[in-house]
Design a protein around this motif. Sequence first.
Motif, short mmCIF file in Angstrom:
data_model
loop_
_atom_site.label_atom_id
_atom_site.label_comp_id
_atom_site.label_asym_id
_atom_site.label_seq_id
_atom_site.Cartn_x
_atom_site.Cartn_y
_atom_site.Cartn_z
N ASP A 151 0.85 -1.20 0.00
CA ASP A 151 0.00 0.00 0.00
C ASP A 151 0.88 1.24 0.00
O ASP A 151 2.02 1.21 0.44
CB ASP A 151 -0.90 -0.01 1.24
CG ASP A 151 -2.17 0.82 1.05
OD1 ASP A 151 -3.25 0.22 0.90
OD2 ASP A 151 -2.08 2.07 1.06
N VAL A 157 -19.80 -0.89 -1.56
CA VAL A 157 -19.17 -1.51 -0.40
C VAL A 157 -18.87 -0.44 0.66
O VAL A 157 -18.38 0.64 0.32
CB VAL A 157 -17.84 -2.19 -0.79
CG1 VAL A 157 -17.34 -3.07 0.35
CG2 VAL A 157 -18.01 -3.00 -2.06
N ASN A 160 -5.69 -4.73 -6.41
CA ASN A 160 -6.90 -4.18 -5.82
C ASN A 160 -6.88 -2.66 -5.66
O ASN A 160 -7.92 -2.02 -5.68
CB ASN A 160 -7.10 -4.85 -4.45
CG ASN A 160 -8.08 -4.10 -3.57
OD1 ASN A 160 -9.29 -4.18 -3.78
ND2 ASN A 160 -7.58 -3.34 -2.61
N TYR A 202 -13.70 7.04 -13.59
CA TYR A 202 -13.64 5.78 -12.85
C TYR A 202 -14.21 4.62 -13.67
O TYR A 202 -13.56 3.58 -13.82
CB TYR A 202 -14.41 5.94 -11.53
CG TYR A 202 -14.41 4.72 -10.66
CD1 TYR A 202 -13.25 4.34 -9.98
CD2 TYR A 202 -15.55 3.94 -10.50
CE1 TYR A 202 -13.24 3.24 -9.16
CE2 TYR A 202 -15.54 2.82 -9.69
CZ TYR A 202 -14.40 2.48 -9.02
OH TYR A 202 -14.38 1.37 -8.21
N THR A 239 -16.78 1.21 2.50
CA THR A 239 -15.34 1.47 2.67
C THR A 239 -15.14 2.99 2.63
O THR A 239 -16.03 3.72 2.19
CB THR A 239 -14.50 0.87 1.53
OG1 THR A 239 -14.81 1.60 0.33
CG2 THR A 239 -14.75 -0.60 1.32
P1 NAD Z 1 -10.19 2.43 -0.34
O1 NAD Z 1 -9.99 3.82 -0.86
O2 NAD Z 1 -10.98 2.28 0.90
O3 NAD Z 1 -8.76 1.72 -0.16
C1 NAD Z 1 -7.83 1.74 -1.21
C2 NAD Z 1 -6.43 1.46 -0.68
O4 NAD Z 1 -5.53 1.59 -1.80
C3 NAD Z 1 -5.96 2.45 0.39
O5 NAD Z 1 -5.36 1.75 1.45
C4 NAD Z 1 -4.96 3.33 -0.36
O6 NAD Z 1 -3.91 3.81 0.47
C5 NAD Z 1 -4.43 2.37 -1.41
N1 NAD Z 1 -3.89 3.08 -2.58
C6 NAD Z 1 -4.40 4.16 -3.21
N2 NAD Z 1 -3.58 4.55 -4.20
C7 NAD Z 1 -2.54 3.71 -4.20
C8 NAD Z 1 -1.36 3.61 -4.98
N3 NAD Z 1 -1.08 4.48 -5.96
N4 NAD Z 1 -0.50 2.61 -4.71
C9 NAD Z 1 -0.74 1.74 -3.71
N5 NAD Z 1 -1.84 1.78 -2.92
C10 NAD Z 1 -2.72 2.76 -3.16
O7 NAD Z 1 -10.83 1.61 -1.54
P2 NAD Z 1 -11.83 0.33 -1.53
O8 NAD Z 1 -13.21 0.86 -1.49
O9 NAD Z 1 -11.39 -0.68 -0.56
O10 NAD Z 1 -11.59 -0.18 -3.01
C11 NAD Z 1 -10.66 -1.19 -3.36
C12 NAD Z 1 -10.85 -1.55 -4.83
O11 NAD Z 1 -12.19 -1.98 -5.05
C13 NAD Z 1 -10.63 -0.36 -5.78
O12 NAD Z 1 -9.98 -0.79 -6.95
C14 NAD Z 1 -12.03 0.10 -6.08
O13 NAD Z 1 -12.11 0.76 -7.30
C15 NAD Z 1 -12.79 -1.21 -6.07
N6 NAD Z 1 -14.22 -1.02 -5.81
C16 NAD Z 1 -14.68 -0.47 -4.65
C17 NAD Z 1 -16.05 -0.30 -4.46
C18 NAD Z 1 -16.66 0.28 -3.21
O14 NAD Z 1 -17.89 0.38 -3.12
N7 NAD Z 1 -15.89 0.64 -2.21
C19 NAD Z 1 -16.94 -0.72 -5.46
C20 NAD Z 1 -16.44 -1.26 -6.62
C21 NAD Z 1 -15.07 -1.41 -6.79
#
Ligand code: NAD
Length: 258
Positions: A35, A187, A88, A154, A189
Amino acid sequence: MENKKVAFVTGGAQGIGEAIVKRLAKDGFAVGIADLNLEKAQAVAEEVNAQGGEALAVRVDVSDRKDVIRAVTEISDHFHEFNVIVNNAGLGPTTPIETITPEQFDKVYHINVGGVIWGIQAALQQFERYGHGGKIINATSQAGVVGNPDLALYSGTKFAVRGITQVAARDLAEKNITVNAFAPGIVRTPMMMDIAHNVGKNAGKDDEWGMQQFAKDITLKRLSEPEDVANAVAFLAGNDSNYMTGQTLIVDGGMQFH
Ligand code: NAD
């Protein structure tokens, strides 16, 4: 004793990535938690290790190819094995179409799309190093299956991830590598809370209204917990999905039927 299988999870410090890390550790993987936020990644690693799992945190910026290769190599050197990468990490900014800037375009595409390509390349090097295949798992979204309002940047990146997943599945099959994606819905988050806040604000409404714009179409009538997604990723990381490649597993409570 046979070595543990090793999984590498980007964005593993919080949200969906953190849930994936914890689930894969429970399933017996040694896990690399990669991360941008090393402190948070270390906190998750400590938690996993305290509960009898095996995890190591590493800082990475997934938009930087060299950095991804370094971080993946570091985890592989440490555990002497490499079997699964979960690409991810991702950003989900709210970008009404007329507001998108070149800077935003560069940032979001470099992280969401570049990060997946560099992760695939780095994993491939390690699979070849150990002379076996492996599993590549990429994060897309229900917004990468059907365009969502206000998410042109996105959604575009998440459609791209599905395309790259299909191509990589074809390109890497002969190396005994499978490539699949998971598509979460809404989700609980930090990322989703931020999107709901901004969509609400743009419409002059509150966060709850913003969340409902996404949540109202969920067939199962509840938001997703990160663990709902981790369950599907555990399937893609394990042997039960060996005859699947190029697919996107939609885990969204029934928002998109595909
Ligand atoms: P989040 O923002 O809660 O967590 C993302 C993590 O990625 C963080 O810990 C951040 O520090 C890290 N990160 C960001 N940029 C980075 C980089 N350049 N290099 C390394 N790490 C980096 O996100 P989330 O909601 O847990 O989402 C995770 C994945 O799931 C993403 O790809 C997101 O697009 C996808 N997603 C999320 C949702 C949702 O509802 N939350 C829905 C569909 C898809």
